[in-house]
Scaffold this active site. Structure first.
Site, PDB file in Angstrom:
ATOM      1  N   PHE A  89     -11.683  -7.236  13.678  1.00  0.00           N
ATOM      2  CA  PHE A  89     -10.585  -7.703  12.837  1.00  0.00           C
ATOM      3  C   PHE A  89     -10.248  -6.648  11.792  1.00  0.00           C
ATOM      4  O   PHE A  89     -11.135  -6.118  11.132  1.00  0.00           O
ATOM      5  CB  PHE A  89     -10.980  -9.026  12.169  1.00  0.00           C
ATOM      6  CG  PHE A  89      -9.936  -9.530  11.203  1.00  0.00           C
ATOM      7  CD1 PHE A  89      -8.689  -9.938  11.659  1.00  0.00           C
ATOM      8  CD2 PHE A  89     -10.196  -9.572   9.839  1.00  0.00           C
ATOM      9  CE1 PHE A  89      -7.717 -10.384  10.773  1.00  0.00           C
ATOM     10  CE2 PHE A  89      -9.234 -10.015   8.945  1.00  0.00           C
ATOM     11  CZ  PHE A  89      -7.989 -10.420   9.413  1.00  0.00           C
ATOM     12  N   GLN A  90      -8.986  -6.345  11.652  1.00  0.00           N
ATOM     13  CA  GLN A  90      -8.485  -5.335  10.709  1.00  0.00           C
ATOM     14  C   GLN A  90      -9.152  -3.981  10.900  1.00  0.00           C
ATOM     15  O   GLN A  90      -9.468  -3.283   9.946  1.00  0.00           O
ATOM     16  CB  GLN A  90      -8.619  -5.817   9.254  1.00  0.00           C
ATOM     17  CG  GLN A  90      -7.690  -6.990   8.960  1.00  0.00           C
ATOM     18  CD  GLN A  90      -7.486  -7.251   7.482  1.00  0.00           C
ATOM     19  OE1 GLN A  90      -8.375  -7.064   6.675  1.00  0.00           O
ATOM     20  NE2 GLN A  90      -6.284  -7.701   7.116  1.00  0.00           N
ATOM     21  N   MET A 141      23.999   9.377   3.361  1.00  0.00           N
ATOM     22  CA  MET A 141      23.874  10.681   3.999  1.00  0.00           C
ATOM     23  C   MET A 141      24.095  10.584   5.501  1.00  0.00           C
ATOM     24  O   MET A 141      24.743  11.434   6.105  1.00  0.00           O
ATOM     25  CB  MET A 141      22.492  11.283   3.694  1.00  0.00           C
ATOM     26  CG  MET A 141      22.314  12.701   4.197  1.00  0.00           C
ATOM     27  SD  MET A 141      23.542  13.823   3.506  1.00  0.00           S
ATOM     28  CE  MET A 141      22.637  14.484   2.099  1.00  0.00           C
ATOM     29  N   GLU A 181       0.824  -1.218   0.000  1.00  0.00           N
ATOM     30  CA  GLU A 181       0.000   0.000   0.000  1.00  0.00           C
ATOM     31  C   GLU A 181       0.856   1.265   0.000  1.00  0.00           C
ATOM     32  O   GLU A 181       0.467   2.291  -0.535  1.00  0.00           O
ATOM     33  CB  GLU A 181      -0.951   0.007   1.195  1.00  0.00           C
ATOM     34  CG  GLU A 181      -2.080  -1.017   1.109  1.00  0.00           C
ATOM     35  CD  GLU A 181      -1.694  -2.373   1.689  1.00  0.00           C
ATOM     36  OE1 GLU A 181      -0.494  -2.599   1.988  1.00  0.00           O
ATOM     37  OE2 GLU A 181      -2.596  -3.219   1.844  1.00  0.00           O
ATOM     38  N   LYS A 186     -17.716  -0.897   5.525  1.00  0.00           N
ATOM     39  CA  LYS A 186     -18.192  -1.895   4.573  1.00  0.00           C
ATOM     40  C   LYS A 186     -19.706  -1.830   4.360  1.00  0.00           C
ATOM     41  O   LYS A 186     -20.201  -1.949   3.235  1.00  0.00           O
ATOM     42  CB  LYS A 186     -17.789  -3.290   5.060  1.00  0.00           C
ATOM     43  CG  LYS A 186     -18.064  -4.358   4.034  1.00  0.00           C
ATOM     44  CD  LYS A 186     -17.323  -5.647   4.330  1.00  0.00           C
ATOM     45  CE  LYS A 186     -17.836  -6.741   3.418  1.00  0.00           C
ATOM     46  NZ  LYS A 186     -16.803  -7.350   2.595  1.00  0.00           N
TER      47      LYS A 186
END
Lengths: 157, 578
Positions: free
Chosen positions: B111-112, B472, B49, B161
């Site tokens: 969940f999630q 760096m 993602e 959802k």
């Protein structure tokens, strides 16, 4: 210096969280914050008391203005305005102290709003100075609990 | 017409002109995926993602249009966070769509489940949790409006959802938008513009200081006109590169920590700063009290975001408005000017203190490679960078002459930005050469997007300046931490003293083997260890139809100079000369 800032905001889910998150993310200190719906239920007024130098206050104003949900922000500190705070204070009392407390409440134009044999609760409305003064005097009687609204303000005229 | 939340979203995206988006599916966003695959919108499936968020960012920065990314609830959404924060810091227009658990389960540690509105509150311009399908059309309309207007930024829409599945009867998409609380100001105040013109006419050593805002507003033509009309040298921030031709006689290129010496000298000397869409960031100013000492009280600041003005330094002429509009108004009132002394001084500095590196031996140095990229492309490419030394060399040794041709994570400094952002830019510009100038550290942070690029024929070119160090950070350790290279050495055996030559001879001393890695993804992989190999390898990669990695084994301890240490002033500049 302490500033009193008032903001009209959209009365939406998450607005209060956005404002408090803004203050914590930018490291501004809130002395008090009061929120309530206005006569238009889609708009809330927030009164924010914040301490800082000119640069910080300028940033506070700009950051508040930048928020998508903010309709108008004004700094009332230097303007003519009215402000009030409300305090509920609960303390113990005895037959000996009762009369003195009632007298003091009268002097401060407060109201006794709850009373039972062990303690009593007083409502005081006024400037923050007045509220602090009353609280100080009550210390010797044994303060049990205090709830303050924080200041609310409106510009005059 | 009756429509479900998912259908409304997809139709809304189409109405807002979205033709491509980047994302990753998951349980809480299945309904939207199901609708999307039947729409005209091209959906590019990334491999992480974070890649989707940066790709949307690269798409947006290279076009000026809103970039769109999508992820499922919980871990999918939290993986977008770095990409959203990157876009927020650099004012990139983006809409991020996340699935959420059903409204009835929100707050139940389902969940999630992750509180995305809470998590992204400080890193989005605005965000929404959709609680009623009836609100969805307005929210989509507002989200694109907010993301792309005023000072642009990312907007997140979190859609549970059940809202995706809910039906809105007699739905219609709003035509107009009206937000009483959000009205960006585009026109600069005429009095302020008048004041600015007076200040410019009074100044003997004016300096234009242009940032990312100049590019966002498309003010490049006005900047060129103002610079030439009033004979004003122009310095740019990292994100401002491209808003003024880098090879113009008045160009000073980048200022600040890794700015050119002449830009920093000019800043120390100028008596009037005209800031255009720049925010006096600490990487630009260094020690704030010693920044531009001769311009104290003489700063014009043009910015669309009032909160950027007088935040870090005191501004004498603030102008809130769109840079392009304000500059074109300013051009109407300001008189033509000449500053022969000042411009001569600048020219002398440029001649005396150019950017340079040691190039009189056979050793392969990273700066040389960037110069060759410029030579081969003749500046006609989109350069995307990762973060660190690669980013600074790409800024120094390639001359940008057009806006939106240099894409880099400036504010947040996100390693791993470059490659996925290059994918986004290439999707938007399929006919342009898009090159990710990478370091060996950063490229590994989103290397999984190789599959995305190859499978979708998005033939970006990756040039890795491999010094087998987190360069760096190593440079800082060399300069400020007594060469204690803690956790920055990326060679295989850190207890052995491995030189550049060792790595050239034995590729197994560095992991991964980028050539084999390219091959594993069915891409072109080339390895360069000598100067004379650079041009042929780059030409081969750039002309190939394939995604290509050119790994260049460069001098391990090459530094980015000049450098002003953090919190110091121009007086403490180090390493001006190679």
């Amino acid at each position: 210096m302490q500033h009193i800032i008032t903001a009209l905001v959209e009365n939406r889910f998450g607005v209060l969280a956005n404002i408090s998150s803004l203050f914590s993310a930018r490291g501004f200190n809130i002395d008090s914050l009061a929120v309530g719906e206005t006569h238009d239920p889609s708009i809330s007024r927030m009164t924010i008391v914040v301490t800082g130098d000119d640069r910080i206050i300028q940033q506070v104003m700009k950051q508040l203005n930048k928020m998508i949900d903010t309709i108008r922000v004004s700094d009332l500190t230097e303007e003519a305005h009215v402000e009030r705070e409300l305090m509920l204070i609960k303390m113990g009392h005895t037959p000996k102290t009762r009369a003195e407390i009632v007298q003091l409440v009268e002097i401060f134009k407060g109201r006794i709003i709850d009373f039972n044999p062990r303690d009593l609760s007083v409502e005081i409305v006024g400037s923050s100075d007045k509220i602090l003064a009353f609280m100080d005097i009550m210390r010797s009687f044994g303060i049990k609990e205090v709830a303050r609204t924080g200041r609310v303000a409106l510009p005059r005229g | 017409m009756d429509k479900t939340g998912a259908e409304i979203l997809v139709e809304g995206l189409e109405k807002e002109g979205v033709d491509v988006m980047f994302g990753y599916p998951g349980g809480a966003i299945l309904d939207i995926c199901d609708c999307l695959c039947k729409s005209k919108i091209r959906f590019i499936l990334t491999r992480h993602e974070q890649g989707a968020a940066h790709a949307a960012d690269g798409f947006a920065r290279s076009t000026g249009r809103v970039g769109v990314c999508m992820a499922t609830s919980g871990p999918g959404a939290t993986n977008l966070v770095t990409g959203i924060a990157t876009a927020y810091m650099d004012s990139v227009p983006m809409v991020a769509i996340t699935g959420q658990v059903p409204t009835s389960m929100i707050g139940n540690d389902a969940f999630q489940e992750a509180d995305m509105v809470g998590i992204t509150r400080p890193i989005t311009k605005y965000n929404y949790l959709v609680k009623d399908v009836m609100d969805l059309p307005r929210i989509i309309k507002e989200a694109f409006f907010i993301a792309s207007t005023g000072r642009p930024g990312p907007v997140l829409i979190d859609i549970p959802k059940d809202i995706q599945r809910a039906v809105y009867k007699n739905y219609s998409y709003p035509e107009k938008i009206d937000m009483r609380s959000y009205k960006p100001v585009y026109e600069g105040h005429p009095n302020q513009i008048e004041k600015a013109a007076k200040a410019i006419e009074k100044s003997k050593k004016p300096l234009l200081y242009c940032g990312g805002g100049a590019i966002i507003s498309g003010a490049h033509e006005e900047i060129l006109k103002l610079a030439e009309k009033c004979d004003i040298p122009v310095t740019m921030t990292l994100l401002g590169l491209g808003c003024f031709p880098g090879n113009h006689p008045l160009a000073l290129n980048m200022l600040g920590m890794h700015g050119t010496q002449y830009a920093n000298f000019a800043t120390a000397e100028t008596d009037l700063i005209i800031a255009v869409g720049a925010r006096f960031d600490d990487r630009v100013t260094g020690k704030i009290d010693e920044f531009a000492p001769n311009a104290q009280g003489r700063v014009i600041h043009i910015d669309i975001d009032p909160s950027a003005i007088s935040k870090n330094i005191q501004v004498s002429v603030p102008i809130v408005g769109d840079c392009k509009k304000v500059l074109s108004d300013l051009l109407k009132v300001v008189k033509p000017l000449k500053h022969p002394e000042w411009v001569k001084q600048i020219r002398e500095w440029k001649e005396k203190f150019p950017l340079k590196y040691k190039n009189d031996d056979d050793l392969l140095r990273p700066q040389y490679i960037v110069e060759k990229i410029y030579e081969i492309t003749k500046g006609d490419a989109i350069i995307v960078t990762e973060v660190g030394q690669n980013q600074m060399w790409a800024a120094h040794y390639y001359q940008y002459s057009k806006p939106r041709t240099f894409l880099s994570s400036g504010g947040l400094g996100t390693m791993g930005y470059g490659f996925p952002a290059a994918i986004g830019a290439k999707v938007a510009h399929p006919d342009k050469l898009v090159i990710d100038v990478a370091g060996d550290g950063s490229i590994q942070m989103n290397i999984q997007e190789m599959a995305t690029a190859v499978i979708n024929n998005i033939d970006v070119k990756i040039v890795i300046l491999n010094n087998a160090f987190l360069g760096m950070v190593r440079q800082w350790q060399e300069l400020f931490y007594q060469r204690e290279y803690a956790f920055t050495d990326l060679v295989r055996y850190i207890d052995k003293d491995i030189t550049t030559e060792d790595i050239k001879k034995d590729p197994s001393l560095f992991l991964p083997n980028f050539v084999k890695l390219a091959e594993a993804y069915d891409a072109l992989g080339l390895r360069v260890t000598k100067k004379e190999e650079v041009t042929p390898a780059l030409e081969k990669a750039f002309s190939s139809p394939k995604v290509a990695i050119v790994e260049c084994i460069v001098e391990r301890e090459e530094n980015v100079f000049p450098m002003i240490p953090g919190g110091a002033s121009v007086k403490q500049m180090i390493g001006g000369m190679a």
